[in-house]
Design an enzyme around this catalytic site. Structure first.
Site, PDB file in Angstrom:
ATOM      1  N   TRP A 149       0.801  -1.225   0.000  1.00 21.42           N
ATOM      2  CA  TRP A 149       0.000   0.000   0.000  1.00 21.42           C
ATOM      3  C   TRP A 149       0.838   1.281   0.000  1.00 21.42           C
ATOM      4  O   TRP A 149       0.288   2.369  -0.091  1.00 21.42           O
ATOM      5  CB  TRP A 149      -0.919   0.013   1.234  1.00 21.42           C
ATOM      6  CG  TRP A 149      -0.189  -0.338   2.505  1.00 21.42           C
ATOM      7  CD1 TRP A 149      -0.160  -1.557   3.116  1.00 21.42           C
ATOM      8  CD2 TRP A 149       0.646   0.515   3.295  1.00 21.42           C
ATOM      9  NE1 TRP A 149       0.641  -1.523   4.230  1.00 21.42           N
ATOM     10  CE2 TRP A 149       1.142  -0.248   4.369  1.00 21.42           C
ATOM     11  CE3 TRP A 149       1.016   1.863   3.208  1.00 21.42           C
ATOM     12  CZ2 TRP A 149       1.989   0.274   5.329  1.00 21.42           C
ATOM     13  CZ3 TRP A 149       1.862   2.381   4.171  1.00 21.42           C
ATOM     14  CH2 TRP A 149       2.338   1.597   5.212  1.00 21.42           C
ATOM     15  N   ASN A 150       2.156   1.190   0.173  1.00 21.03           N
ATOM     16  CA  ASN A 150       2.907   2.443   0.367  1.00 21.03           C
ATOM     17  C   ASN A 150       3.159   3.208  -0.932  1.00 21.03           C
ATOM     18  O   ASN A 150       3.074   4.425  -0.960  1.00 21.03           O
ATOM     19  CB  ASN A 150       4.205   2.196   1.148  1.00 21.03           C
ATOM     20  CG  ASN A 150       5.096   1.175   0.515  1.00 21.03           C
ATOM     21  OD1 ASN A 150       4.661   0.367  -0.311  1.00 21.03           O
ATOM     22  ND2 ASN A 150       6.356   1.184   0.895  1.00 21.03           N
ATOM     23  N   LYS A 184      -2.717  -8.075  -7.719  1.00 20.61           N
ATOM     24  CA  LYS A 184      -3.460  -8.038  -6.469  1.00 20.61           C
ATOM     25  C   LYS A 184      -2.955  -6.847  -5.652  1.00 20.61           C
ATOM     26  O   LYS A 184      -1.874  -6.878  -5.073  1.00 20.61           O
ATOM     27  CB  LYS A 184      -3.282  -9.326  -5.663  1.00 20.61           C
ATOM     28  CG  LYS A 184      -4.234  -9.381  -4.490  1.00 20.61           C
ATOM     29  CD  LYS A 184      -3.488  -9.837  -3.285  1.00 20.61           C
ATOM     30  CE  LYS A 184      -3.634  -9.168  -2.010  1.00 20.61           C
ATOM     31  NZ  LYS A 184      -4.406  -8.026  -1.736  1.00 20.61           N
ATOM     32  N   ALA A 234      -2.934  -4.076  -2.461  1.00 18.50           N
ATOM     33  CA  ALA A 234      -3.225  -4.181  -1.028  1.00 18.50           C
ATOM     34  C   ALA A 234      -4.700  -3.861  -0.817  1.00 18.50           C
ATOM     35  O   ALA A 234      -5.274  -3.050  -1.550  1.00 18.50           O
ATOM     36  CB  ALA A 234      -2.344  -3.216  -0.251  1.00 18.50           C
ATOM     37  N   SER A 235      -5.300  -4.453   0.210  1.00 17.37           N
ATOM     38  CA  SER A 235      -6.744  -4.276   0.442  1.00 17.37           C
ATOM     39  C   SER A 235      -7.100  -2.823   0.713  1.00 17.37           C
ATOM     40  O   SER A 235      -8.221  -2.401   0.450  1.00 17.37           O
ATOM     41  CB  SER A 235      -7.186  -5.121   1.632  1.00 17.37           C
ATOM     42  OG  SER A 235      -6.892  -6.464   1.368  1.00 17.37           O
ATOM     43  N   GLY A 273       6.456  -6.574  -0.325  1.00 17.26           N
ATOM     44  CA  GLY A 273       5.739  -6.509   0.945  1.00 17.26           C
ATOM     45  C   GLY A 273       6.677  -6.835   2.087  1.00 17.26           C
ATOM     46  O   GLY A 273       7.905  -6.736   1.954  1.00 17.26           O
ATOM     47  N   GLU A 279      10.697  -8.370  -3.203  1.00 15.65           N
ATOM     48  CA  GLU A 279      11.188  -7.056  -2.753  1.00 15.65           C
ATOM     49  C   GLU A 279      10.601  -6.846  -1.368  1.00 15.65           C
ATOM     50  O   GLU A 279       9.413  -6.558  -1.214  1.00 15.65           O
ATOM     51  CB  GLU A 279      10.707  -5.956  -3.711  1.00 15.65           C
ATOM     52  CG  GLU A 279      11.204  -6.114  -5.136  1.00 15.65           C
ATOM     53  CD  GLU A 279      12.672  -5.781  -5.299  1.00 15.65           C
ATOM     54  OE1 GLU A 279      13.338  -5.453  -4.295  1.00 15.65           O
ATOM     55  OE2 GLU A 279      13.173  -5.866  -6.431  1.00 15.65           O
ATOM     56  N   LEU A 280      11.427  -6.985  -0.332  1.00 16.50           N
ATOM     57  CA  LEU A 280      10.888  -7.081   1.025  1.00 16.50           C
ATOM     58  C   LEU A 280      11.302  -5.887   1.895  1.00 16.50           C
ATOM     59  O   LEU A 280      11.666  -4.844   1.394  1.00 16.50           O
ATOM     60  CB  LEU A 280      11.311  -8.419   1.633  1.00 16.50           C
ATOM     61  CG  LEU A 280      10.995  -9.634   0.749  1.00 16.50           C
ATOM     62  CD1 LEU A 280      11.475 -10.921   1.388  1.00 16.50           C
ATOM     63  CD2 LEU A 280       9.506  -9.710   0.423  1.00 16.50           C
ATOM     64  N   GLU A 319      12.339  -3.173  11.281  1.00 14.44           N
ATOM     65  CA  GLU A 319      12.054  -2.124  10.306  1.00 14.44           C
ATOM     66  C   GLU A 319      11.123  -1.094  10.962  1.00 14.44           C
ATOM     67  O   GLU A 319      10.107  -1.466  11.542  1.00 14.44           O
ATOM     68  CB  GLU A 319      11.361  -2.747   9.087  1.00 14.44           C
ATOM     69  CG  GLU A 319      11.001  -1.715   8.036  1.00 14.44           C
ATOM     70  CD  GLU A 319      10.378  -2.337   6.778  1.00 14.44           C
ATOM     71  OE1 GLU A 319       9.564  -3.258   6.892  1.00 14.44           O
ATOM     72  OE2 GLU A 319      10.724  -1.869   5.676  1.00 14.44           O
TER      73      GLU A 319
HETATM   74  P1  NAD Z   1       2.345  -7.065   3.362  1.00  7.92           P
HETATM   75  O1  NAD Z   1       3.357  -8.148   3.261  1.00  7.92           O
HETATM   76  O2  NAD Z   1       1.427  -7.075   4.516  1.00  7.92           O
HETATM   77  O3  NAD Z   1       1.404  -7.075   2.073  1.00  7.92           O
HETATM   78  C1  NAD Z   1       1.915  -6.981   0.761  1.00  7.92           C
HETATM   79  C2  NAD Z   1       0.913  -7.595  -0.204  1.00  7.92           C
HETATM   80  O4  NAD Z   1       0.862  -9.005   0.039  1.00  7.92           O
HETATM   81  C3  NAD Z   1      -0.510  -7.079  -0.049  1.00  7.92           C
HETATM   82  O5  NAD Z   1      -1.129  -6.977  -1.315  1.00  7.92           O
HETATM   83  C4  NAD Z   1      -1.147  -8.193   0.765  1.00  7.92           C
HETATM   84  O6  NAD Z   1      -2.545  -8.247   0.623  1.00  7.92           O
HETATM   85  C5  NAD Z   1      -0.473  -9.415   0.189  1.00  7.92           C
HETATM   86  N1  NAD Z   1      -0.525 -10.621   1.027  1.00  7.92           N
HETATM   87  C6  NAD Z   1      -0.703 -10.697   2.375  1.00  7.92           C
HETATM   88  N2  NAD Z   1      -0.737 -11.985   2.764  1.00  7.92           N
HETATM   89  C7  NAD Z   1      -0.563 -12.739   1.665  1.00  7.92           C
HETATM   90  C8  NAD Z   1      -0.498 -14.149   1.419  1.00  7.92           C
HETATM   91  N3  NAD Z   1      -0.649 -15.037   2.399  1.00  7.92           N
HETATM   92  N4  NAD Z   1      -0.296 -14.575   0.168  1.00  7.92           N
HETATM   93  C9  NAD Z   1      -0.132 -13.686  -0.837  1.00  7.92           C
HETATM   94  N5  NAD Z   1      -0.207 -12.341  -0.682  1.00  7.92           N
HETATM   95  C10 NAD Z   1      -0.414 -11.868   0.554  1.00  7.92           C
HETATM   96  O7  NAD Z   1       3.148  -5.694   3.261  1.00  7.92           O
HETATM   97  P2  NAD Z   1       2.585  -4.208   3.433  1.00  7.92           P
HETATM   98  O8  NAD Z   1       2.357  -3.940   4.878  1.00  7.92           O
HETATM   99  O9  NAD Z   1       1.439  -3.997   2.480  1.00  7.92           O
HETATM  100  O10 NAD Z   1       3.806  -3.347   2.901  1.00  7.92           O
HETATM  101  C11 NAD Z   1       4.823  -2.840   3.707  1.00  7.92           C
HETATM  102  C12 NAD Z   1       6.076  -3.693   3.582  1.00  7.92           C
HETATM  103  O11 NAD Z   1       6.483  -3.739   2.229  1.00  7.92           O
HETATM  104  C13 NAD Z   1       7.260  -3.145   4.339  1.00  7.92           C
HETATM  105  O12 NAD Z   1       7.942  -4.192   4.978  1.00  7.92           O
HETATM  106  C14 NAD Z   1       8.130  -2.548   3.261  1.00  7.92           C
HETATM  107  O13 NAD Z   1       9.498  -2.428   3.572  1.00  7.92           O
HETATM  108  C15 NAD Z   1       7.885  -3.491   2.154  1.00  7.92           C
HETATM  109  N6  NAD Z   1       8.229  -2.860   0.889  1.00  7.92           N
HETATM  110  C16 NAD Z   1       9.312  -3.315   0.195  1.00  7.92           C
HETATM  111  C17 NAD Z   1       9.677  -2.712  -0.992  1.00  7.92           C
HETATM  112  C18 NAD Z   1      10.852  -3.197  -1.796  1.00  7.92           C
HETATM  113  O14 NAD Z   1      10.889  -2.902  -2.984  1.00  7.92           O
HETATM  114  N7  NAD Z   1      11.793  -3.922  -1.228  1.00  7.92           N
HETATM  115  C19 NAD Z   1       8.941  -1.644  -1.477  1.00  7.92           C
HETATM  116  C20 NAD Z   1       7.850  -1.197  -0.740  1.00  7.92           C
HETATM  117  C21 NAD Z   1       7.494  -1.833   0.446  1.00  7.92           C
END
Ligand code: NAD
Length: 479
Positions: A149-150, A173, A175-176, A226, A248-249, A383
């Site tokens: 979502w960011n 897909k 973010a919700s 995520g 990308e985490l 983080e």
């Molecule tokens: P998140 O992991 O909660 O969600 C990311 C996505 O994954 C969402 O669309 C979510 O609905 C989906 N998801 C959740 N559970 C799932 C499952 N079981 N199976 C498949 N998909 C699923 O992350 P967030 O809170 O939305 O985002 C913030 C995080 O993302 C932070 O840790 C941030 O550092 C990271 N991030 C990384 C990068 C990068 O490029 N390295 C860029 C932006 C954000």
């Protein structure tokens, strides 16, 4: 009510379920979207699979022209997309416009690369004079793009632009909490000429829609951005079908400020690197290690900058920082800050929710700088995904590098110095996918971007991303 975009059509969930999207600045309802289940998700995957043969066989030059036209259509409606993004994400409207533009930039960059012959294969001379070796590239098939979502639009573009350019079809897909601008972009791309089924968007929980995408055998590649925990789960599940995966985490990027640095520039740059997007960026500066000799001066400068930043709703054109995205996000930052204070940390800027009626309904938090936090505190080990900057004094570069690397993450990193020897050591020794010298955070489209350690694997951006959305095939032509 907004609808999903599957097979060129706006559709609801088959069972009629919906979910709400709320404005982070006011808590008000912005819109509702379908809450898809596994069956809805399968429809999108099947639509993408049906579109793959024709799209992958379309001449690269024609694909590029189609993508360019679709992108131009998006650009014409950039402001509408930006308004949607601010209403659901919370970021200042100026930043939303930049993000919508960057979506179009990305589509055009990969269309341009494809039109000029990328990704290239290879001719390999073989021992026999009567045989010739080639390495050719083929698209992989259906790609699942799972986005946080960011930065919902740029992080989607990082995946779908190279994926579609090389001939794959996609199921996104979002973010919700941020589906609206994404859905609108898919509609606009289709209205701008992108063939039916090439780009589909399914809205719903990660545990249902995301799970179906990572497990369904027709999806051959997952581009995921995520949290690290979610990413590990994605990698494990996708392994069942031996899918290609890019992860990308999370990150905890360290910035090192040396005693020969231009301190004004360093303070200005680090402040942007920490507080842009209310600190909710994977590549944000999340830890600072400053040489003892210049620490007081640097801390004063950055604290002054943090105090000057103007908070406000994303629709307020003068706002420099919006609310955090959710109540949960703010609670997490507050709890990391409380831990740091409990261990002896001293707040030198911010530290609270801002006072005032205009902030009462949103998830605002002041830009915060904290010093004297001992090692082991959560701000050093986890983080921090919000406007909270811990600064530690170090005696020299050895200590700075050791502390910077003492993290499970390895996404970005930076050093501020005028000394090329120090810069060279940082480039060689920092364990990260990116090192900026006298700069931070901007992931240039031209350079590959991706982490190491628990920040993930695979690359986005650059020509390198094309390796992650194609498969190589060896060919022998004998006569
Ligand atoms: P998140 O992991 O909660 O969600 C990311 C996505 O994954 C969402 O669309 C979510 O609905 C989906 N998801 C959740 N559970 C799932 C499952 N079981 N199976 C498949 N998909 C699923 O992350 P967030 O809170 O939305 O985002 C913030 C995080 O993302 C932070 O840790 C941030 O550092 C990271 N991030 C990384 C990068 C990068 O490029 N390295 C860029 C932006 C954000």
């Amino acid at each position: 009510m907004a609808q999903m975009f599957i097979n060129g059509e706006r559709v609801g969930a088959a069972r009629g379920a919906t979910m709400e999207v709320r404005n982070p600045a006011t808590g008000e309802l912005v819109d509702s979207v379908p809450r898809a289940d596994a069956e809805d998700t399968r429809r999108a995957i099947e639509a993408a699979a049906a579109a793959f043969p024709a799209w992958s066989k379309t001449a690269a030059h024609t694909r590029a022209q189609i993508l360019m036209r679709a992108s131009a259509h998006v650009r014409e409606r950039r402001d509408e997309v930006a308004r949607l993004l601010t209403s659901e994400q919370g970021k200042p409207i100026r930043d939303s416009k930049i993000e919508a533009d960057r979506f179009a930039d990305n589509i055009e960059i990969y269309a341009g690369l494809i039109a000029s012959g990328a990704p290239s294969g290879r001719h390999v001379p073989l021992p026999s004079q009567k045989a010739m070796g080639l390495v050719v590239r083929r698209p992989i098939g259906v790609v699942g793009a799972i986005v946080p979502w960011n930065f919902p639009l740029t992080l989607m573009a990082n995946k779908i632009a190279p994926a579609m350019a090389v001939g794959n079809t996609v199921v996104v897909k979002p973010a919700s909490t941020t589906p609206l601008a994404t859905l609108r972009l898919a509609e606009l791309m289709h209205a701008g000429g992108l063939p039916t089924g090439v780009l589909n968007v399914v809205t719903g929980p990660g545990s249902v829609v995301g799970e179906e995408i990572i497990r369904h055998p027709l999806v051959r590649k997952i581009g995921f951005t995520g949290e690290t925990g979610t990413g590990k789960h994605v990698a494990r599940s996708a392994a069942e079908e031996l899918k290609h995966v890019t992860l990308e985490l999370g990150g905890s990027d360290a910035a090192i400020v040396c005693d020969d640095a231009d301190l004004d520039m360093a303070a200005r740059t680090v402040a942007i690197g920490r507080f842009f997007n209310a600190g909710q960026a994977c590549l944000a500066v999340k830890r600072v290690y400053v040489f003892e000799r210049v620490a007081d001066e640097f801390i004063d400068k950055i604290a002054a900058r943090a105090k000057r930043l103007k908070l406000g709703s994303g629709t307020d054109a003068s706002a420099q920082m919006g609310p955090l995205h959710t109540a949960k996000q703010r609670a997490e930052i507050e709890s990391q800050l409380a831990d740091a204070i409990e261990r002896g940390g001293k707040v030198v800027a911010g530290g609270q929710r801002p006072a005032g009626e205009q902030f009462s309904k949103g998830y605002y938090f002041e830009p915060t700088v904290i010093v004297d936090v001992p090692e082991g505190a959560r701000v050093w080990t986890e983080e921090t995904f919000g406007p909270l900057l811990p600064i530690m004094r170090v005696k020299d570069l050895d200590e700075a590098l050791e502390r910077a690397n003492a993290s499970e993450f390895g996404l970005g990193s930076s050093i501020f110095t005028r000394d090329m020897n120090k810069a060279q050591r940082a480039i060689d020794e920092l364990e990260a996918g990116y090192t900026w010298v006298n700069a931070v955070q901007i992931a240039h489209d031209e350079l590959p971007f991706g982490g190491t350690k628990h920040s993930g694997y695979g690359k986005e951006h650059g020509t390198e991303v094309l390796d992650h959305y194609t498969e190589q095939k060896s060919v022998v032509i004998a006569s």
